[in-house]
Design a protein around this motif. Sequence first.
Motif, PDB file in Angstrom:
ATOM      1  N   GLY A  42       0.836  -1.204   0.000  1.00  0.00           N
ATOM      2  CA  GLY A  42       0.000   0.000   0.000  1.00  0.00           C
ATOM      3  C   GLY A  42       0.867   1.247   0.000  1.00  0.00           C
ATOM      4  N   ILE A  43       1.660   1.418  -1.075  1.00  0.00           N
ATOM      5  CA  ILE A  43       2.678   2.491  -1.085  1.00  0.00           C
ATOM      6  C   ILE A  43       2.090   3.876  -1.298  1.00  0.00           C
ATOM      7  CG2 ILE A  43       4.536   0.968  -1.849  1.00  0.00           C
ATOM      8  CD1 ILE A  43       4.210   2.142  -4.672  1.00  0.00           C
ATOM      9  N   GLY A  44       0.812   3.961  -1.693  1.00  0.00           N
ATOM     10  CA  GLY A  44       0.228   5.280  -1.959  1.00  0.00           C
ATOM     11  C   GLY A  44       1.053   6.009  -3.009  1.00  0.00           C
ATOM     12  N   ILE A  66      -2.675  -1.038  -4.896  1.00  0.00           N
ATOM     13  CA  ILE A  66      -3.821  -1.561  -5.650  1.00  0.00           C
ATOM     14  C   ILE A  66      -4.400  -0.522  -6.610  1.00  0.00           C
ATOM     15  CG2 ILE A  66      -5.688  -0.992  -4.012  1.00  0.00           C
ATOM     16  CD1 ILE A  66      -6.605  -3.946  -4.361  1.00  0.00           C
ATOM     17  N   ARG A  67      -4.230   0.759  -6.297  1.00  0.00           N
ATOM     18  CA  ARG A  67      -4.873   1.783  -7.136  1.00  0.00           C
ATOM     19  C   ARG A  67      -3.896   2.359  -8.158  1.00  0.00           C
ATOM     20  NH1 ARG A  67      -8.374   5.790  -3.685  1.00  0.00           N
ATOM     21  NH2 ARG A  67      -8.932   6.434  -5.784  1.00  0.00           N
ATOM     22  N   TYR A  70      -2.490   6.004  -7.858  1.00  0.00           N
ATOM     23  CA  TYR A  70      -1.390   6.225  -6.900  1.00  0.00           C
ATOM     24  C   TYR A  70      -0.110   5.544  -7.371  1.00  0.00           C
ATOM     25  CZ  TYR A  70      -4.937   8.162  -3.888  1.00  0.00           C
ATOM     26  OH  TYR A  70      -5.942   8.939  -3.395  1.00  0.00           O
ATOM     27  N   GLY A  91      -1.251  -3.929  -7.908  1.00  0.00           N
ATOM     28  CA  GLY A  91      -1.943  -5.188  -7.628  1.00  0.00           C
ATOM     29  C   GLY A  91      -2.377  -5.268  -6.176  1.00  0.00           C
ATOM     30  N   ALA A  93      -2.249  -6.985  -2.456  1.00  0.00           N
ATOM     31  CA  ALA A  93      -1.107  -7.486  -1.697  1.00  0.00           C
ATOM     32  C   ALA A  93      -1.224  -8.959  -1.285  1.00  0.00           C
ATOM     33  CB  ALA A  93      -0.902  -6.615  -0.455  1.00  0.00           C
ATOM     34  N   TYR A 113      -0.169   2.739   7.449  1.00  0.00           N
ATOM     35  CA  TYR A 113      -1.480   3.347   7.284  1.00  0.00           C
ATOM     36  C   TYR A 113      -2.360   2.553   6.311  1.00  0.00           C
ATOM     37  CZ  TYR A 113       0.961   6.742   9.962  1.00  0.00           C
ATOM     38  OH  TYR A 113       1.695   7.308  10.971  1.00  0.00           O
ATOM     39  N   ASP A 115      -5.609   0.754   4.784  1.00  0.00           N
ATOM     40  CA  ASP A 115      -7.011   1.203   4.823  1.00  0.00           C
ATOM     41  C   ASP A 115      -7.721   0.549   6.008  1.00  0.00           C
ATOM     42  OD1 ASP A 115      -6.709   2.770   2.585  1.00  0.00           O
ATOM     43  OD2 ASP A 115      -7.446   1.246   1.196  1.00  0.00           O
ATOM     44  N   THR A 186       5.557   8.455   6.063  1.00  0.00           N
ATOM     45  CA  THR A 186       4.876   8.336   4.763  1.00  0.00           C
ATOM     46  C   THR A 186       4.063   9.616   4.547  1.00  0.00           C
ATOM     47  OG1 THR A 186       2.830   7.457   5.705  1.00  0.00           O
ATOM     48  CG2 THR A 186       4.527   5.835   5.107  1.00  0.00           C
ATOM     49  N   ASN A 187       3.420   9.722   3.370  1.00  0.00           N
ATOM     50  CA  ASN A 187       2.557  10.890   3.130  1.00  0.00           C
ATOM     51  C   ASN A 187       1.437  10.994   4.168  1.00  0.00           C
ATOM     52  OD1 ASN A 187       3.413  10.283  -0.009  1.00  0.00           O
ATOM     53  ND2 ASN A 187       3.155  12.431   0.504  1.00  0.00           N
ATOM     54  N   PHE A 188       0.813   9.857   4.481  1.00  0.00           N
ATOM     55  CA  PHE A 188      -0.275   9.892   5.464  1.00  0.00           C
ATOM     56  C   PHE A 188       0.253  10.283   6.833  1.00  0.00           C
ATOM     57  CE2 PHE A 188      -4.538   8.433   4.143  1.00  0.00           C
ATOM     58  CZ  PHE A 188      -4.301   8.401   2.779  1.00  0.00           C
TER      59      PHE A 188
END
Length: 209
Positions: A42-44, A66-67, A70, A91, A93, A113, A115, A186-188
Motif C-alpha cells: 500500500g505504497i500510496g 492496488i490503485r 497512486y 496489484g 497485496a 497506514y 485502509d 509516509t505521506n499519510f
Amino acid sequence: MSDVFLPKDQRVSRELVLEQQQAPLNLKDLFGNENPVELEIGIGKGLFITRSGVNHPDTNWIGIEIRRKYLNMARERVEKRPLGNVRLICGEALGFLEEYLPDNSLSVIHVYYPDPWPKKRHHKRRLFGEAFMAQVHRVLKPGGHLLIATDHLGYWEHIQEVLQAQTYLDPAERLPEDPDGATGLTNFAIKYQAEGRQSYRTGYRKPEA
Ligand SMILES: C[S@@+](CC[C@H](N)C(=O)[O-])C[C@H]1O[C@@H](n2cnc3c(N)ncnc32)[C@H](O)[C@@H]1O
C-alpha cells in the motif's frame, strides 16, 4: 546518499507487470543481485519507498499498490531517480504474497497506514487477518521483520488482536523509522502529524529457525 535526478530521456520503467512474470518470482534474477529484499504494502504516492530506495542502495525494494492512480504517482517519483533497486507493482497485496513470493524471501514487510475499513460490514476487506499473517510468516526470512503503523484506533486494536492471536512472529524491538530526507514516515504520517493526530507503530519478528 544524496538525491539525484535523471533527464527525461534516461528514465526507465520500474513497474513490474505480474501478468508478464512467472510465479513464484526469482528475486535474484529480478534485481540482478542477492541483496536483501524489503516489501512495502500500500505504497500510496510512494514517498517511503522512494526515500528508502535512495537511502539504502544495497537493499532491494518492492512496492505494491492496488490503485493505478497512486501507483503512477509513485512511479513518477521513483523513475525520475536512478533507482535500479526499486520495483513497483499495481496489484492486491495478499494475492501477490500467495502467488508470487517464494518462502523465506523477504527481510522486512512494511505496512503503513493500511485502509482501516471502519464500517463493520467492510471489516472482511481488512488486510490484517489469519490468511495475511500465514503469508507474512511464510515469505519472511528467519529473523525478518513485519513493521506496521496506523492512525486508526479501531484498526490498531484489531491489528493487536490479530498479532496476539498468531504464534508465528514475536514482538520485536525494531519499529518503523522515518526515512532520512523525509519529514515523516509516509505521506499519510506527515498529514496526520500536521493535524496533531496520534499514530501507533509496532514491529514483529520471525524467530530464527
Ligand atoms: C491509507 S493509504 C496509505 C498510503 C501510504 N502507505 C501512506 O502512508 O501514505 C492505503 C493505501 O493502501 C492501498 N491498498 C489498500 N489495500 C491494498 C491491498 N490489498 N493491496 C495493495 N494496496 C492496497 C490503497 O490504495 C492506498 O493507497
